[in-house]
Design a protein around this motif. Structure first.
Motif, short mmCIF file in Angstrom:
data_model
loop_
_atom_site.label_atom_id
_atom_site.label_comp_id
_atom_site.label_asym_id
_atom_site.label_seq_id
_atom_site.Cartn_x
_atom_site.Cartn_y
_atom_site.Cartn_z
N ARG A 1 -12.11 95.06 32.33
CA ARG A 1 -13.09 94.79 33.39
C ARG A 1 -13.78 93.44 33.17
O ARG A 1 -14.07 92.72 34.13
N ALA A 2 -14.08 93.15 31.93
CA ALA A 2 -14.71 91.86 31.62
C ALA A 2 -13.80 90.70 32.01
O ALA A 2 -14.24 89.70 32.57
N PHE A 3 -12.51 90.85 31.67
CA PHE A 3 -11.56 89.80 32.07
C PHE A 3 -11.56 89.62 33.58
O PHE A 3 -11.57 88.50 34.08
N ARG A 4 -11.57 90.74 34.31
CA ARG A 4 -11.53 90.69 35.76
C ARG A 4 -12.79 90.02 36.31
O ARG A 4 -12.74 89.26 37.27
N ALA A 5 -13.94 90.29 35.68
CA ALA A 5 -15.20 89.74 36.17
C ALA A 5 -15.36 88.25 35.82
O ALA A 5 -15.96 87.48 36.56
N ILE A 6 -14.80 87.87 34.65
CA ILE A 6 -15.01 86.51 34.14
C ILE A 6 -13.94 85.54 34.59
O ILE A 6 -14.18 84.33 34.70
N TYR A 7 -12.76 86.00 34.92
CA TYR A 7 -11.60 85.13 35.11
C TYR A 7 -11.85 84.04 36.15
O TYR A 7 -11.68 82.85 35.88
N ILE A 8 -12.26 84.43 37.37
CA ILE A 8 -12.40 83.43 38.45
C ILE A 8 -13.55 82.46 38.17
O ILE A 8 -13.35 81.24 38.20
N PRO A 9 -14.79 82.95 37.88
CA PRO A 9 -15.84 81.97 37.58
C PRO A 9 -15.54 81.16 36.32
O PRO A 9 -15.84 79.96 36.25
N GLY A 10 -14.94 81.80 35.30
CA GLY A 10 -14.61 81.08 34.08
C GLY A 10 -13.56 80.01 34.32
O GLY A 10 -13.67 78.88 33.83
N LEU A 11 -12.52 80.36 35.09
CA LEU A 11 -11.48 79.38 35.40
C LEU A 11 -12.03 78.24 36.24
O LEU A 11 -11.70 77.07 36.02
N THR A 12 -12.91 78.58 37.20
CA THR A 12 -13.54 77.53 38.02
C THR A 12 -14.36 76.58 37.14
O THR A 12 -14.29 75.35 37.28
N ALA A 13 -15.15 77.17 36.23
CA ALA A 13 -15.99 76.35 35.35
C ALA A 13 -15.13 75.46 34.46
O ALA A 13 -15.42 74.26 34.29
N LEU A 14 -14.07 76.01 33.90
CA LEU A 14 -13.22 75.22 33.00
C LEU A 14 -12.42 74.16 33.75
O LEU A 14 -12.20 73.06 33.24
N LEU A 15 -11.99 74.49 34.97
CA LEU A 15 -11.35 73.46 35.79
C LEU A 15 -12.32 72.33 36.08
O LEU A 15 -11.95 71.15 36.05
N SER A 16 -13.57 72.69 36.37
CA SER A 16 -14.59 71.67 36.61
C SER A 16 -14.80 70.82 35.36
O SER A 16 -14.89 69.59 35.44
N ASP A 17 -14.86 71.49 34.20
CA ASP A 17 -15.00 70.75 32.94
C ASP A 17 -13.85 69.78 32.74
O ASP A 17 -14.04 68.58 32.50
N GLY A 18 -12.62 70.33 32.83
CA GLY A 18 -11.43 69.53 32.54
C GLY A 18 -11.27 68.36 33.49
O GLY A 18 -11.04 67.22 33.06
N LEU A 19 -11.39 68.62 34.78
CA LEU A 19 -11.24 67.53 35.75
C LEU A 19 -12.39 66.55 35.66
O LEU A 19 -12.22 65.34 35.91
N GLY A 20 -13.57 67.05 35.29
CA GLY A 20 -14.69 66.14 35.08
C GLY A 20 -14.41 65.17 33.94
O GLY A 20 -14.71 63.98 34.02
N PHE A 21 -13.80 65.69 32.86
CA PHE A 21 -13.46 64.82 31.73
C PHE A 21 -12.34 63.85 32.10
O PHE A 21 -12.32 62.71 31.64
N VAL A 22 -11.40 64.32 32.93
CA VAL A 22 -10.30 63.45 33.34
C VAL A 22 -10.82 62.23 34.09
O VAL A 22 -10.21 61.15 34.03
N THR A 23 -11.96 62.38 34.77
CA THR A 23 -12.51 61.24 35.53
C THR A 23 -12.86 60.07 34.62
O THR A 23 -13.00 58.93 35.10
N LEU A 24 -13.00 60.32 33.31
CA LEU A 24 -13.25 59.22 32.38
C LEU A 24 -12.09 58.24 32.35
O LEU A 24 -12.24 57.10 31.89
N MET A 25 -10.93 58.67 32.85
CA MET A 25 -9.76 57.80 32.86
C MET A 25 -9.95 56.60 33.78
O MET A 25 -9.19 55.62 33.68
N VAL A 26 -10.93 56.64 34.68
CA VAL A 26 -11.15 55.50 35.58
C VAL A 26 -11.70 54.30 34.82
O VAL A 26 -11.68 53.18 35.32
#
Length: 799
Positions: free
Chosen positions: A341-366
């Motif tokens: 149940r924890a996985f089910r509750a955390i997966y979408i917000p956690g994945l969204t947050a980590l995608l935001s983190d990762g893509l935010g860091f990728v922007t340093l490539m500019v």
């Protein structure tokens, strides 16, 4: 409020445009993860062992070229004439100082000769351009009745006798090297060591850690004694000292892990709920290091703190998972079901947050500086592996052991307590408290914008600002500045002409005009060029008469004055004439003033026959770097916030929600810039990424809180009640994570590396302000943006 709660379209990720593929991936992963636990766990173990083997092989990776923007016009100009500018790029200075007396003793000269010979044979040194008074390319000249006489400063007849030492003193005075290779007080002498970017013997990039170690071992440790002191300055030594300081980085990392371990146990009351999240976060760091090594990357000194940031992000997500498992187990679920149940509750917000983190860091490539781009890769890889280690591996491990009875009882008591210490924060989920919070935020924003006006680009201190002012390197650098006429801050202008035209009267007179112009620019000590050689010799040809110390209009006289030209003042085809400018310091304002002045002179006097092009020298490269960073910092912030905002919008399908999550982060960024201005920390290669990294960690808080809050709102709870329930679960985790990580990094203030201490201040500030923003400003904005619903909820409560 149930009848007028924010609609699902506005509050939940369940209606996201990404719902289909994300929800499908969640269902597939959940089935595999919890029904094939042993095979999946075995895969994780094997991957950890293999990547751990790779990780232990990772080595520091630093390069002079990586530190400069290679596509900037200044650097492009340097690279175009690189072979003709030997010694004006990456170089090291070794100072041999006599503690007693002066340099004109047989013992001192014997030591200086040995150090020169030692430096000559160190791999990575450009031997053809090595200079000291003991090298044959450093000569003296004088005019006699028979004409010009000259020779090497150390004559072939030198034998250490009193007569030869007196001759040496005379030669030094005639060489023009006083203040350059010999100190103004004659108590020390310099060996200039130009460096290759690649080791000629291996063809590989110069290993700055190994090179710095060799210089320490073969020169400082070998020759420094009760009579001699050795001082060393230059980029290679800075990098070497930073890499050596990595030991302190590792120590403080270990301390932070220990603090997190203790506080997490006190918070959760669970041994497994403490060890497993910490272990998974450390596995993420191991995977990151292993993948970087596999991809061919090393660990740059300016990326040394990224592993801790990966650990911090991992802990942030791990605490959310464990906290959700505690909640589920307190409601009667067994470990396997609670973890699922924890996985089910955390997966979408956690994945969204980590995608935001990762893509935010990728922007340093500019940012067109490779060391920052490498940092972006390192941080992005770290975030990517957290998806596997903390969103998948962690609940998988917890499904075997659970959190324990003590943690379940603690959570049960917390959830069923009649009153909660968190109730005080619910005032910000009500109109009056929300208005006060937003008003305070606006005042803080105004103060931050005002304070950040004084934020400077580049270094604001003399020496190496990455190191402490009292560090050995900065003391060595201060010695050179105080005892020599030429500082270590060199800015080179390249005067380019057609072939064989660099010695024409038109060229030399215009270069002379440039040098005269530069004497009126604050921050410039002096400058030297081929013009100075011509003037000096022309005067010598005329009995030393100062009236002749000028550029002659007679080309034959000019040619005679340049019969012998020291190396470095022109290239072989006589199409390049470098003007070497010595600066007071390399502060941002000095570099900007000098660059602007030279650009204005060039714009007025450049022609088809002669062009003044910037720039080489360490200060020239730093001016180019400052220029790139000054432009890129706002572009980077725009990309970071743009990417994070779009992901939040796609997930929650509400602009109001995006404002609730992003506004606290933006306030923290502005206040962080104001803090940097107040503390005198400039925006440079070492500090620019920290704002993007802070945003990446902070967005996790907002996404988790709003996801949990929206779940309770969908159940029909009024905002204050929904927020209290959020605070008891996700909110407590956010508060714990923010405080724990802040305590961990605030200890960096005691690091011997000033760069790490500065990062400690900034990260502590961002951890705390991001936490407070998520706990106070987020619900306040939600309340005001959904004011009608909140008012209706309060009326329902009174009924």
């Amino acid at each position: 409020m149930s009848s007028s709660s924010p609609t699902p379209e506005k509050t939940s990720g369940l209606t996201s445009a990404l719902l289909g593929p994300i929800k499908l991936s969640e269902q597939i992963i959940e089935r595999v993860l919890f029904h094939k636990r042993l095979p999946v766990l075995l895969i994780f173990v094997l991957m950890t062992l293999w990547l751990g083997f790779q990780a232990v092989q990772i080595r520091p990776d630093a390069s002079f070229v990586k530190m400069i923007p290679t596509s900037h016009p200044y650097v492009e100009n340097y690279l175009k004439y690189r072979d003709d500018l030997s010694g004006l790029g990456n170089s090291l200075r070794v100072v041999v100082e006599a503690k007693e007396g002066d340099i004109f003793t047989a013992k001192f000269q014997d030591t200086l000769k040995q150090v020169t010979d030692e430096a000559f044979f160190i791999p990575g040194v450009d031997r053809s351009a090595l200079k000291s008074i003991w090298t044959p390319n450093v000569r003296w000249t004088e005019v006699t009745e028979e004409g010009f006489e000259g020779g090497p400063v150390i004559s072939p007849e030198y034998d250490g006798s009193a007569a030869s030492l007196n001759q040496l003193r005379t030669n030094v005075l005639r060489s023009g090297q006083v203040g350059i290779l010999v100190a103004n007080d004659f108590k020390s002498a310099i060996i200039q060591m130009p460096l290759f970017d690649k080791d000629p013997s291996t063809g590989e990039k110069l290993n700055y850690q190994a090179f710095s170690g060799k210089v320490e071992e073969l020169i400082r440790q070998k020759y420094e004694n009760e009579d001699i002191r050795i001082r060393i300055t230059g980029f290679a030594k800075i990098i070497g000292d930073l890499i050596d300081g990595a030991k302190s980085v590792a120590l403080f990392f270990a301390i932070a892990i220990g603090i997190t371990l203790v506080l997490l146990y006190l918070y959760s009351g669970s041994v497994t709920g403490t060890l497993i999240p910490i272990g998974c976060s450390l596995v993420a760091v191991v995977w990151q290091m292993g993948l970087l090594k596999t991809l061919g990357y090393g660990l740059d000194p300016y990326s040394m703190l990224v592993p801790f940031l990966v650990f911090a992000i991992g802990v942030s997500h791990g605490v959310q998972v464990v906290n959700t498992i505690r909640l589920e187990q307190s409601e009667g679920a067994d470990p396997w079901l609670a973890a699922r149940r924890a996985f089910r509750a955390i997966y979408i917000p956690g994945l969204t947050a980590l995608l935001s983190d990762g893509l935010g860091f990728v922007t340093l490539m500019v940012i067109d500086i490779q060391v920052i781009q490498d940092l972006a890769v390192a941080a992005s890889v770290g975030v990517a592996v957290i998806v596997l280690t903390n969103l998948l591996l962690l609940p998988l491990l917890m499904s075997y052991v659970g959190v324990g009875d003590k943690a379940i009882a603690k959570m049960h008591a917390s959830q069923n307590k009649a009153s909660s210490r968190w109730e005080v924060l619910t005032v910000f989920a009500k109109p009056r408290g929300a208005a006060i919070a937003v008003a305070f935020a606006l005042l803080a924003l105004a103060a931050g914008l005002y304070g950040s006006q004084n934020l400077k680009i580049g270094d604001l201190d003399k020496g190496a600002p990455e190191l402490r002012a009292d560090s050995r390197y900065n003391l060595d650098n201060a010695f050179v500045t105080d005892h020599y006429s030429t500082s270590s801050d060199i800015f080179v202008v390249m005067a380019t002409t057609a072939r064989d035209k660099c010695t024409s009267f038109a060229t030399l007179s215009m270069v002379d005009n440039l040098q005269q112009f530069l004497t009126n620019v604050p921050g410039i000590q002096n400058s030297v060029s081929l013009v100075d050689v011509s003037k000096r010799v022309t005067s010598g040809l005329n009995e030393g008469n100062l009236k002749w110390r000028s550029v002659s209009r007679n080309q034959y006289v000019i040619n005679a004055s340049l019969a012998y030209v020291p190396s470095g003042f022109m290239n072989g085809s006589c199409s390049l004439l470098p003007v070497i400018i010595f600066l007071d310091d390399h502060k941002a304002e000095t570099l900007e003033r000098v660059s602007t002045a030279i650009a204005s002179f060039a714009a007025e006097h450049n022609s088809e026959e002669l062009k003044f092009e910037m720039a080489a020298g360490n200060s020239g490269f730093e001016a180019a770097t400052n220029d790139v960073i000054g432009t890129a910092q706002y572009e980077m912030l725009a990309w970071v916030y743009g990417v994070v905002s779009i992901l939040c919008l796609l997930t929650f399908r509400s602009i109001k929600t995006v404002i609730c999550i992003i506004a606290p982060l933006a306030l923290t960024s502005v206040l962080c810039q104001a803090l940097m201005a107040y503390l005198g920390i400039g925006v440079k290669v070492a500090t620019l990424p920290v704002i993007a990294l802070g945003v990446g960690i902070g967005v996790d808080y907002g996404i988790y809180i709003y996801s949990r809050l929206s779940t309770y709102l969908l159940e029909g709870k009024p905002l204050p009640e929904a927020y209290l329930a959020t605070l008891k679960t996700t909110g407590s985790s956010v508060a714990f994570t923010g405080l724990t990580l802040a305590i961990g990094v605030v200890l960096w203030l005691f690091s011997p590396i000033k760069f790490q201490a500065d990062m400690g201040v900034l990260l502590t500030f961002m951890f705390l302000w991001n936490m407070l923003g998520a706990l106070i400003l987020l619900p306040a904005l939600a309340c005001l943006l959904h004011k009608r619903e909140v008012v209706q909820a309060e009326e329902n409560l009174h009924v």
